[in-house]
Design an enzyme around this catalytic site. Sequence first.
Site, PDB file in Angstrom:
ATOM      1  N   PRO A   2       9.341  -1.509  -1.194  1.00 51.52           N
ATOM      2  CA  PRO A   2       9.849  -1.201  -2.530  1.00 51.52           C
ATOM      3  C   PRO A   2       8.955  -1.823  -3.602  1.00 51.52           C
ATOM      4  CG  PRO A   2      11.640  -1.849  -1.092  1.00 51.52           C
ATOM      5  CD  PRO A   2      10.368  -2.114  -0.338  1.00 51.52           C
ATOM      6  N   GLU A   3       8.624  -1.019  -4.604  1.00 58.64           N
ATOM      7  CA  GLU A   3       7.774  -1.473  -5.705  1.00 58.64           C
ATOM      8  C   GLU A   3       8.599  -1.527  -6.983  1.00 58.64           C
ATOM      9  OE1 GLU A   3       4.050   0.740  -5.702  1.00 58.64           O
ATOM     10  OE2 GLU A   3       4.218   1.074  -3.541  1.00 58.64           O
ATOM     11  N   LYS A  54       8.581  -7.513  -8.299  1.00 62.37           N
ATOM     12  CA  LYS A  54       9.367  -6.939  -7.212  1.00 62.37           C
ATOM     13  C   LYS A  54      10.550  -7.818  -6.808  1.00 62.37           C
ATOM     14  CE  LYS A  54       5.174  -4.859  -5.239  1.00 62.37           C
ATOM     15  NZ  LYS A  54       4.332  -4.742  -4.025  1.00 62.37           N
ATOM     16  N   ARG A 257      -4.301  -0.842   4.179  1.00 59.19           N
ATOM     17  CA  ARG A 257      -3.347   0.104   3.584  1.00 59.19           C
ATOM     18  C   ARG A 257      -4.008   1.458   3.406  1.00 59.19           C
ATOM     19  NH1 ARG A 257       0.899  -2.355   1.149  1.00 59.19           N
ATOM     20  NH2 ARG A 257       1.895  -0.337   1.558  1.00 59.19           N
TER      21      ARG A 257
END
Length: 267
Positions: A2-3, A54, A257
């Site tokens: 989650p960002e 975050k 990533r």
Amino acid sequence: MPELPEVETIRRQLEQKAVGEVINKIEILEPKMFIGDPKDVIGSMITGVGRAAKVLRIRLANGAALLAHFKLNGQFFWRAAGDNAPARFTRAIFYFESGARLLFNDSRKFGWIKAIADFEDDPGAAIEPFCPNFTLQNFSSILGKSRKPIKLLLMDQEKIGGIGNIYANESLFAARVSPFRPANSLDQKEVKKLFDSIVGVLKKAIDCRGSSGKDEWYRQLDGSPGCYQDHFLVYQRNGQECFACGGKILRQTQSGRGTFFCPQCQK
């Protein structure tokens, strides 16, 4: 993971549900994921829900606070009085005076909740979008001091808080900037375009209540997914046609990533 848009969505929903609730009990099912003393927050009323990058910041009437970081796939679920029992991956349960409960779920056990006796001891976060210090001048200064690939700099939480892999990919495409360029190679026109793209992409993602793309665990407080994945321009679209030029979206790995980009549009 989650960002900013996902955490902001949960913040807004939790603010509507939890403010005014009094914490009666905390059941800690995975001790390593709860930091601090639960006694600092039990018996106190929730007065506000904030966010720093975050991290959720739940303020209490007694001056204490609860901080929460979802890490890779943590989740908060709200259960009204009489609703279903905890799920398989529930790691902590907050019981409220009204009978409602807040469940903290995490299958990977990387997330955490921290109780702090004094909210003023929380240092907050670095510069981040939607805060007063996120100005074009400050953003330009951060980029100008680094030769790190621009995508990796956008994801560096010590430099700019809240932006992760999804929105770094999407913002760079929107600005037509290659994710592999050194940050200090951008001219002022490109810096301005990227600055505006970051703000625009994040605002749209918040309006969509976050992203629940492939293999994403993010869910809203009621368990429903977000919908920004329906608007992805490059993220998770490798091999598909670019909406702008008709070329193929490519995927490469940067620091472990996935980086998604259009080699024709992004220079």
